[in-house]
Design an enzyme around this catalytic site. Structure first.
Site, PDB file in Angstrom:
ATOM      1  N   VAL A 204      36.484   1.083 -15.053  1.00  0.00           N
ATOM      2  CA  VAL A 204      35.251   0.791 -14.329  1.00  0.00           C
ATOM      3  C   VAL A 204      34.628  -0.480 -14.885  1.00  0.00           C
ATOM      4  CG1 VAL A 204      32.963   1.658 -13.742  1.00  0.00           C
ATOM      5  CG2 VAL A 204      34.855   3.260 -14.020  1.00  0.00           C
ATOM      6  N   CYS A 205      34.145  -1.328 -13.996  1.00  0.00           N
ATOM      7  CA  CYS A 205      33.350  -2.499 -14.400  1.00  0.00           C
ATOM      8  C   CYS A 205      32.225  -2.630 -13.372  1.00  0.00           C
ATOM      9  CB  CYS A 205      34.213  -3.755 -14.492  1.00  0.00           C
ATOM     10  SG  CYS A 205      34.903  -4.278 -12.934  1.00  0.00           S
ATOM     11  N   GLU A 206      31.564  -3.754 -13.351  1.00  0.00           N
ATOM     12  CA  GLU A 206      30.425  -3.910 -12.441  1.00  0.00           C
ATOM     13  C   GLU A 206      30.861  -3.969 -10.971  1.00  0.00           C
ATOM     14  OE1 GLU A 206      26.561  -3.674 -11.663  1.00  0.00           O
ATOM     15  OE2 GLU A 206      27.334  -3.691 -13.694  1.00  0.00           O
TER      16      GLU A 206
ATOM     17  N   VAL B  75      30.673  -0.154 -10.544  1.00  0.00           N
ATOM     18  CA  VAL B  75      29.432   0.614 -10.643  1.00  0.00           C
ATOM     19  C   VAL B  75      28.534   0.357  -9.434  1.00  0.00           C
ATOM     20  CG1 VAL B  75      27.350   0.957 -12.038  1.00  0.00           C
ATOM     21  CG2 VAL B  75      29.564   0.720 -13.158  1.00  0.00           C
TER      22      VAL B  75
END
Length: 137
Positions: free
Chosen positions: A96-98, A125
């Site tokens: 997961v990242c932005e 996210v």
């Protein structure tokens, strides 16, 4: 009459080859860059398949809100961080990242460490928030 020399048959063969390649490209993309999961699919992986979740964002962003059960591993230290952990390599991994871009770049690193199944959260996210799913602070 030779089947391959007739112009109508050549056009059909070319159409067959082009459509076969077009059908295979998404599969090839998934094999190279990892499976992309929607927020709903990621929830299923986390809850039912007991997937490990690694948040690749900076520590400040992680503390501001992260997925339930996620561990913070910044993208720059991902390989070192995963090597230190004694995790079962047979469990699936969700990165997961932005926005999903950094996660997609990290898939090859995680696979090279022996994790069999690696996926990313498509949209990161931001997509998780847009789906009105909870973040832990």
């Amino acid at each position: 009459m030779n089947f391959l020399t007739q112009i109508d048959n050549l056009a059909l063969i070319a159409l067959l080859v082009v459509s076969g390649v077009a059908l295979f490209l998404p599969t090839l993309s998934t094999l190279i860059s990892g499976k992309g999961l929607s927020p709903t699919e990621a929830t299923i992986w986390i809850n039912r398949r007991k997937a490990y979740v690694f948040d690749l964002r900076p520590e400040e962003a992680f503390k501001a809100g992260h997925l339930p059960g996620a561990k913070s591993l910044e993208a720059a230290t991902l390989t070192v961080g995963l090597e230190k952990t004694k995790l079962d390599r047979k469990h699936p991994v969700v990165l997961v990242c932005e926005t999903g871009a950094d996660s997609r770049k990290a898939v090859a690193q995680v696979k090279s460490l022996g994790f069999a199944e690696v996926a990313i959260l498509d949209g990161g996210v931001k997509a998780w928030k847009a789906a009105a799913l909870p973040l832990i602070k």
